[in-house]
Design a protein around this motif. Structure first.
Motif: not given
Lengths: 112, 113
Positions: B34, B32, B98-104, B96, B46, B51, B49
């Protein structure tokens, strides 16, 4: 939808003390929570996350506490060091949601 | 390991000029992706985004658009920049599933003159 608020925009602590940064959220359907650290001029860095089936999770020098009853999330940093100076953001999501909702951030300042 | 790259790090553009910011991710597939904007001293807003390739969701009406021409490439564009487009633009990726942290990424500081 979700909304996220922080209790304090700024926090000053003495080097070596413990720091506690708080977040409140409004949507009881929120079930995934993250803390980020952002240093000046950089992107947010993932610190730790917790899911709603837990109320506590520990990492290296950090602990996240989740109180679903009062919709409150906190980040505890043990033995705060100068390198911990940054803005800390909480973020949350609902299960299956692709998006995170971010709080406004707390600036942590370390006093020598 | 996974890495995310954003460029340029800083950009100064005149009002009315076009914009293209690029973000690429390495070490993962079907992430995913963003785009966020961060005003000074504020949280993250935001913008878009995605997918999957060609799939873009817009969060706020604005002067910007996003495209995902390849699996690990995300582009933020504008045809004519406004003064209000100034800010710190951040790209992020997450798994992509489930809930996972976003990495910037480390962001692009955009100044409009």
């Amino acid at each position: 939808g979700e909304s996220v608020g922080l209790h304090l925009p700024t926090l000053s602590v003495q080097e070596g003390d413990n720091s506690i940064i708080n977040c409140a959220y409004s949507n009881s359907a929120s079930d995934y929570f993250i803390w980020y650290k952002q240093e000046s001029g950089k992107g947010p860095q993932f610190i730790i996350d917790i899911r709603s089936n837990m109320d506590k999770r520990q990492g290296q020098r950090v602990t996240v506490l989740l109180n679903k009853t009062v919709k409150h999330l906190s980040l505890q940093i043990a033995a705060t060091q100068p390198g911990d100076s940054a803005v800390y953001f909480c973020a949350l999501a609902r299960e299956g949601a692709q998006k995170l909702v971010f709080g406004q951030g707390t600036r942590l300042t370390i006093n020598p | 390991s996974q890495t995310i790259h954003q460029w340029p790090a800083t950009l100064v553009q005149p009002v009315g000029s076009p914009l293209s910011l690029e973000c690429t991710v390495e070490g993962t597939s079907n992430p995913n992706l963003y785009w966020y904007r961060q005003a000074a001293g504020r949280g993250l807003q935001l913008l878009f985004y995605s997918v999957g390739i060609g799939q873009i969701s817009s969060e706020v009406p604005q002067n910007l658009s996003a495209s995902r021409p390849q699996d690990r490439q995300f582009i933020l564009s504008s045809k004519k920049l406004l003064l209000s487009d100034s800010g710190f633009y951040l790209c992020a990726w997450s798994s992509g599933t489930g809930n996972q942290p976003q990495h910037f990424g480390d962001g692009t500081r955009l100044s409009i003159l």
